[in-house]
Write a protein that holds these residues in place. Sequence first.
Motif, mmCIF file in Angstrom:
data_model
loop_
_atom_site.group_PDB
_atom_site.id
_atom_site.type_symbol
_atom_site.label_atom_id
_atom_site.label_comp_id
_atom_site.label_asym_id
_atom_site.label_seq_id
_atom_site.Cartn_x
_atom_site.Cartn_y
_atom_site.Cartn_z
ATOM 1 N N LEU A 224 15.454 6.521 -8.125
ATOM 2 C CA LEU A 224 16.193 6.421 -9.203
ATOM 3 C C LEU A 224 15.980 7.340 -10.362
ATOM 4 C CD1 LEU A 224 16.717 2.416 -9.171
ATOM 5 C CD2 LEU A 224 18.359 4.362 -8.520
ATOM 6 N N PRO A 225 16.742 7.836 -11.212
ATOM 7 C CA PRO A 225 16.290 8.649 -12.281
ATOM 8 C C PRO A 225 15.878 7.718 -13.455
ATOM 9 C CG PRO A 225 18.671 8.713 -11.884
ATOM 10 C CD PRO A 225 18.216 8.015 -10.801
ATOM 11 N N GLY A 226 14.790 8.143 -13.982
ATOM 12 C CA GLY A 226 14.266 7.717 -15.362
ATOM 13 C C GLY A 226 13.497 6.291 -14.991
ATOM 14 N N VAL A 227 13.167 6.181 -13.474
ATOM 15 C CA VAL A 227 12.274 5.018 -13.324
ATOM 16 C C VAL A 227 10.868 5.481 -12.626
ATOM 17 C CG1 VAL A 227 12.389 3.205 -11.511
ATOM 18 C CG2 VAL A 227 14.507 3.486 -12.844
ATOM 19 N N ARG A 228 9.808 4.775 -13.071
ATOM 20 C CA ARG A 228 8.633 4.801 -12.363
ATOM 21 C C ARG A 228 8.214 3.617 -11.670
ATOM 22 N NH1 ARG A 228 5.610 9.160 -11.476
ATOM 23 N NH2 ARG A 228 5.627 10.211 -13.491
ATOM 24 N N VAL A 229 7.858 3.790 -10.480
ATOM 25 C CA VAL A 229 7.293 2.632 -9.696
ATOM 26 C C VAL A 229 5.847 2.598 -9.987
ATOM 27 C CG1 VAL A 229 7.059 1.583 -7.290
ATOM 28 C CG2 VAL A 229 9.211 2.748 -8.186
ATOM 29 N N VAL A 230 5.307 1.286 -10.211
ATOM 30 C CA VAL A 230 3.859 1.272 -10.347
ATOM 31 C C VAL A 230 3.489 0.051 -9.265
ATOM 32 C CG1 VAL A 230 2.031 0.630 -11.593
ATOM 33 C CG2 VAL A 230 3.687 1.987 -12.481
ATOM 34 N N VAL A 231 2.580 0.372 -8.305
ATOM 35 C CA VAL A 231 2.073 -0.588 -7.368
ATOM 36 C C VAL A 231 0.668 -1.095 -7.690
ATOM 37 C CG1 VAL A 231 1.578 -1.074 -4.845
ATOM 38 C CG2 VAL A 231 3.703 0.540 -5.627
ATOM 39 N N VAL A 232 0.381 -2.364 -7.844
ATOM 40 C CA VAL A 232 -0.821 -2.925 -8.024
ATOM 41 C C VAL A 232 -1.187 -3.907 -6.599
ATOM 42 C CG1 VAL A 232 -2.298 -4.461 -9.390
ATOM 43 C CG2 VAL A 232 -0.288 -3.072 -10.490
ATOM 44 N N GLY A 233 -2.085 -3.388 -6.137
ATOM 45 C CA GLY A 233 -3.006 -4.075 -4.972
ATOM 46 C C GLY A 233 -3.346 -3.348 -3.991
ATOM 47 N N ASP A 234 -3.943 -4.104 -2.740
ATOM 48 C CA ASP A 234 -4.458 -3.252 -1.510
ATOM 49 C C ASP A 234 -4.292 -3.939 -0.716
ATOM 50 O OD1 ASP A 234 -5.783 -1.178 -0.432
ATOM 51 O OD2 ASP A 234 -7.890 -1.682 -1.697
ATOM 52 N N GLY A 235 -4.473 -3.285 0.515
ATOM 53 C CA GLY A 235 -4.416 -3.752 1.785
ATOM 54 C C GLY A 235 -4.065 -2.757 2.967
ATOM 55 N N PRO A 236 -3.676 -3.281 4.156
ATOM 56 C CA PRO A 236 -3.823 -2.192 5.284
ATOM 57 C C PRO A 236 -2.604 -1.410 5.436
ATOM 58 C CG PRO A 236 -3.293 -4.524 5.930
ATOM 59 C CD PRO A 236 -3.718 -4.623 4.696
ATOM 60 N N SER A 237 -1.671 -1.678 4.399
ATOM 61 C CA SER A 237 -0.376 -0.796 4.628
ATOM 62 C C SER A 237 -0.465 0.309 3.419
ATOM 63 C CB SER A 237 0.943 -1.551 4.244
ATOM 64 O OG SER A 237 1.092 -2.550 5.489
ATOM 65 N N ARG A 238 -1.505 0.302 2.603
ATOM 66 C CA ARG A 238 -1.513 1.365 1.594
ATOM 67 C C ARG A 238 -1.361 2.794 1.989
ATOM 68 N NH1 ARG A 238 -5.679 1.623 -3.871
ATOM 69 N NH2 ARG A 238 -4.868 3.694 -4.557
ATOM 70 N N GLY A 239 -2.102 3.384 2.956
ATOM 71 C CA GLY A 239 -1.938 4.453 3.306
ATOM 72 C C GLY A 239 -0.388 5.049 3.614
ATOM 73 N N GLN A 240 0.274 3.895 4.541
ATOM 74 C CA GLN A 240 1.772 4.173 4.765
ATOM 75 C C GLN A 240 2.459 4.258 3.720
ATOM 76 O OE1 GLN A 240 -0.595 2.217 6.363
ATOM 77 N NE2 GLN A 240 0.262 1.542 8.203
ATOM 78 N N LEU A 241 2.224 3.387 2.622
ATOM 79 C CA LEU A 241 2.970 3.146 1.472
ATOM 80 C C LEU A 241 2.891 4.542 0.481
ATOM 81 C CD1 LEU A 241 2.585 -0.670 0.820
ATOM 82 C CD2 LEU A 241 4.370 0.347 1.594
ATOM 83 N N ALA A 242 1.727 4.962 0.351
ATOM 84 C CA ALA A 242 1.572 6.098 -0.244
ATOM 85 C C ALA A 242 2.521 7.422 -0.047
ATOM 86 C CB ALA A 242 0.300 6.682 -0.267
ATOM 87 N N GLU A 243 2.983 7.332 1.445
ATOM 88 C CA GLU A 243 3.723 8.111 1.881
ATOM 89 C C GLU A 243 5.129 8.014 1.904
ATOM 90 O OE1 GLU A 243 2.840 9.376 5.931
ATOM 91 O OE2 GLU A 243 0.705 10.072 5.438
ATOM 92 N N ALA A 244 5.566 6.807 1.796
ATOM 93 C CA ALA A 244 7.042 6.126 1.865
ATOM 94 C C ALA A 244 7.219 5.923 0.420
ATOM 95 C CB ALA A 244 6.896 4.660 2.470
ATOM 96 N N LEU A 245 6.445 5.916 -0.613
ATOM 97 C CA LEU A 245 6.967 5.871 -2.142
ATOM 98 C C LEU A 245 6.662 6.976 -2.766
ATOM 99 C CD1 LEU A 245 5.935 2.037 -2.453
ATOM 100 C CD2 LEU A 245 7.987 2.979 -1.727
#
Length: 375
Positions: A224-245
């Motif tokens: 979305l234009p003008g939107v920044r997603v911020v993710v707080v937390g850790d866990g087994p999916s962090r690597g995949q999420l870094a690519e997905a987001l």
Amino acid sequence: MRVVIVTESFPPDVNGVAHCALQTARHLVDRGHHPLVVAPAPAPGTGPAPDAPCPVVRVPSLPLPGYPQVRVALPSRRLAAALVAHRPDVVHLAGPFVLGVRGMAAAARLGIPAVAVYQTDLAGYARIYMGAGEAAAWRRIRSVHAAADRTLAPSSAARNDLEEHGVPRVALWPRGVDTVRFRPDRRDEALRRALAPHGERIVGYVGRLAPEKHVELLAGVCGLPGVRVVVVGDGPSRGQLAEALPGAVFLGRRTGDELARIFASLDLFVHTGPFETFCQTVQEAMASGVPVVAPAAGGPLDLVAHGRTGLLVPPHDADAVREAVRALAADPARRAAYGVAARASVEGRTWAAVGDQLLDHYDEVLAARRTAVAA
């Protein structure tokens, strides 16, 4: 009153079960009672635990296969010995799964009333991690909780699930929120500039990064234009999420006042997991004066007033998440009104108020046990 809290997790672990058990122990001490905590030992090398309000007995543990952040208690005589030595009036079982099951059995052998707190959707996790096994998970839940004098469900949805699957003696006990720590005036403009240097609307997720949380549903929001997603937390999916987001900022695990500052600095909070029996992070966002987008399932149904404090969307629907965020990101007046209403809706849900409700449950269980013995 003397209470033994048998919990599957306790600080320095960071999760809902650990946090609730800690707050319960604190409240019991504050009200002049005498709690003792029995919990799995944390992983070697884990950082220091915060000062506990009462004695803590640690039971040897191993990491859960495939999910090392979760520790599973090994068989040990320490649990039964702790119950005998402490002489509790009631045993409080926090999220009974492994250690809690042994605690239930020990309480039964000693004739001590037990209150079981339902906190984890094991059936939902069985679907995610095993692709099956939901019926077996419910059989285990039913057998564990049927042995308790009372089961406390954190939300209406969780209570209904338990009753529909044959769990007896279920009552509602929600979770408290620290409205002093989590509050709107912790908003930090310097932090906002660091996270969104071009003045973007900041959309945050806070929680465990694991398959059951479905954080990947935020992928459309990242576009979305003008939107920044911020993710707080850790866990087994962090690597995949870094690519997905793409473009999302990953801050890792944050706690305490630092976490409160992040919450208050968001423009919008989004939770994506459909298996929440309560969803404490939604409540913390609301206490911070932040409107919420969450799935219309589980705990958020009790917390989010659709169209007043936030928006509820169909579970697993990435398009609905994106459209809800798009609508609120473009409407600052609506966001502000939702945020004010969100804060007002949780101001009475302090841990002290919820802790006193728990004491009422203890008293009712003890009275029922005395009546049964007298009969």
